[in-house]
Design a protein around this motif. Structure first.
Motif, mmCIF file in Angstrom:
data_model
loop_
_atom_site.group_PDB
_atom_site.id
_atom_site.type_symbol
_atom_site.label_atom_id
_atom_site.label_comp_id
_atom_site.label_asym_id
_atom_site.label_seq_id
_atom_site.Cartn_x
_atom_site.Cartn_y
_atom_site.Cartn_z
ATOM 1 N N TYR A 70 0.835 -1.198 0.000
ATOM 2 C CA TYR A 70 0.000 0.000 0.000
ATOM 3 C C TYR A 70 0.868 1.245 0.000
ATOM 4 N N ARG A 71 0.355 2.285 -0.654
ATOM 5 C CA ARG A 71 1.003 3.588 -0.677
ATOM 6 C C ARG A 71 -0.101 4.647 -0.773
ATOM 7 N N ALA A 72 0.112 5.764 -0.093
ATOM 8 C CA ALA A 72 -0.856 6.856 -0.179
ATOM 9 C C ALA A 72 -0.916 7.353 -1.621
ATOM 10 N N ASP A 73 -2.110 7.646 -2.092
ATOM 11 C CA ASP A 73 -2.296 8.188 -3.437
ATOM 12 C C ASP A 73 -2.565 9.681 -3.309
ATOM 13 N N ARG A 74 -1.488 10.422 -3.089
ATOM 14 C CA ARG A 74 -1.624 11.864 -2.828
ATOM 15 C C ARG A 74 -2.215 12.612 -4.011
ATOM 16 N N ALA A 75 -1.894 12.189 -5.214
ATOM 17 C CA ALA A 75 -2.422 12.874 -6.397
ATOM 18 C C ALA A 75 -3.938 12.781 -6.444
ATOM 19 N N ALA A 76 -4.487 11.629 -6.066
ATOM 20 C CA ALA A 76 -5.937 11.436 -6.109
ATOM 21 C C ALA A 76 -6.650 12.179 -4.985
ATOM 22 N N MET A 77 -5.905 12.544 -3.931
ATOM 23 C CA MET A 77 -6.521 13.206 -2.773
ATOM 24 C C MET A 77 -6.854 14.666 -3.016
ATOM 25 N N GLY A 78 -6.177 15.288 -3.950
ATOM 26 C CA GLY A 78 -6.409 16.701 -4.188
ATOM 27 C C GLY A 78 -6.089 17.528 -2.962
ATOM 28 N N PRO A 79 -6.972 18.475 -2.601
ATOM 29 C CA PRO A 79 -6.702 19.367 -1.475
ATOM 30 C C PRO A 79 -6.625 18.661 -0.125
ATOM 31 N N LEU A 80 -7.190 17.474 -0.033
ATOM 32 C CA LEU A 80 -7.130 16.723 1.219
ATOM 33 C C LEU A 80 -5.683 16.370 1.564
ATOM 34 N N ALA A 81 -4.853 16.127 0.557
ATOM 35 C CA ALA A 81 -3.437 15.811 0.792
ATOM 36 C C ALA A 81 -2.742 16.976 1.479
ATOM 37 N N ASP A 82 -3.001 18.195 1.014
ATOM 38 C CA ASP A 82 -2.388 19.380 1.633
ATOM 39 C C ASP A 82 -2.835 19.527 3.081
ATOM 40 N N TYR A 83 -4.113 19.284 3.332
ATOM 41 C CA TYR A 83 -4.642 19.388 4.691
ATOM 42 C C TYR A 83 -3.956 18.383 5.623
ATOM 43 N N LEU A 84 -3.866 17.134 5.178
ATOM 44 C CA LEU A 84 -3.247 16.094 6.016
ATOM 45 C C LEU A 84 -1.785 16.412 6.281
ATOM 46 N N GLN A 85 -1.075 16.853 5.253
ATOM 47 C CA GLN A 85 0.340 17.178 5.432
ATOM 48 C C GLN A 85 0.499 18.341 6.417
ATOM 49 N N ALA A 86 -0.356 19.333 6.321
ATOM 50 C CA ALA A 86 -0.290 20.468 7.247
ATOM 51 C C ALA A 86 -0.617 20.027 8.668
ATOM 52 N N MET A 87 -1.583 19.123 8.817
ATOM 53 C CA MET A 87 -1.952 18.630 10.139
ATOM 54 C C MET A 87 -0.778 17.892 10.775
ATOM 55 N N TRP A 88 -0.108 17.023 9.994
ATOM 56 C CA TRP A 88 1.025 16.271 10.532
ATOM 57 C C TRP A 88 2.188 17.193 10.856
ATOM 58 N N ALA A 89 2.408 18.211 10.027
ATOM 59 C CA ALA A 89 3.489 19.166 10.287
ATOM 60 C C ALA A 89 3.207 19.925 11.582
ATOM 61 N N ALA A 90 1.952 20.300 11.794
ATOM 62 C CA ALA A 90 1.583 21.015 13.026
ATOM 63 C C ALA A 90 1.807 20.129 14.240
ATOM 64 N N ARG A 91 1.483 18.849 14.133
ATOM 65 C CA ARG A 91 1.720 17.916 15.250
ATOM 66 C C ARG A 91 3.205 17.803 15.550
ATOM 67 N N LEU A 92 4.028 17.759 14.513
ATOM 68 C CA LEU A 92 5.472 17.673 14.718
ATOM 69 C C LEU A 92 6.002 18.959 15.343
ATOM 70 N N ASP A 93 5.466 20.101 14.911
ATOM 71 C CA ASP A 93 5.878 21.379 15.507
ATOM 72 C C ASP A 93 5.519 21.415 16.982
ATOM 73 N N THR A 94 4.327 20.948 17.330
ATOM 74 C CA THR A 94 3.892 20.911 18.724
ATOM 75 C C THR A 94 4.796 19.996 19.541
ATOM 76 N N LEU A 95 5.124 18.847 18.984
ATOM 77 C CA LEU A 95 6.006 17.906 19.663
ATOM 78 C C LEU A 95 7.386 18.519 19.880
ATOM 79 N N ALA A 96 7.900 19.206 18.875
ATOM 80 C CA ALA A 96 9.207 19.867 19.006
ATOM 81 C C ALA A 96 9.153 20.943 20.092
ATOM 82 N N ASP A 97 8.078 21.725 20.132
ATOM 83 C CA ASP A 97 7.922 22.754 21.165
ATOM 84 C C ASP A 97 7.904 22.131 22.553
ATOM 85 N N LEU A 98 7.164 21.046 22.715
ATOM 86 C CA LEU A 98 7.103 20.373 24.017
ATOM 87 C C LEU A 98 8.471 19.831 24.431
#
Length: 112
Positions: A70-98
């Motif tokens: 299995y592999r994520a199909d980012r091309a098929a996700m459209g704008p949802l891919a950007d949202y998920l990537q931003a959400m994960w980046a925010a979680r990593l930023d929060t973890l780094a801050d903590l």
């Protein structure tokens, strides 16, 4: 992504384990077994999550012999891919801050 398909995709990622599966296969292809090893649920439960992700167009499936990859199909996700990537980046930023806060607290504790 058509409106109905987008709604299916959003419903699919509403489940935390499915989001975690997507994160695991975001940049790499993994077998169903490798994915299942990351969770404390049965292989069957992970397989059901993978089916939902596949049916909603969020992952691609490649079969090689008896193994399923299995592999994520980012091309098929459209704008949802950007949202998920931003959400994960925010979680990593929060973890780094903590982590930085904990390190500062430990340093302050060591100096007093």
């Amino acid at each position: 992504m058509a409106k109905m398909r987008l709604m299916e995709a959003v419903q699919a990622v509403a489940e935390p384990r499915r989001r975690e599966i997507l994160r695991l296969v975001w940049d790499t292809e993994l077998s169903a077994g490798e994915i299942a090893e990351q969770f404390d649920v049965t292989f069957g439960a992970v397989s059901q999550h993978l089916k939902v992700l596949r049916d909603s167009g969020l992952v691609t499936l490649r079969q090689e012999g008896r193994k399923r990859y299995y592999r994520a199909d980012r091309a098929a996700m459209g704008p949802l891919a950007d949202y998920l990537q931003a959400m994960w980046a925010a979680r990593l930023d929060t973890l780094a801050d903590l982590a930085e806060q904990a390190e500062r607290a430990a340093q302050e504790k060591g100096t007093t």
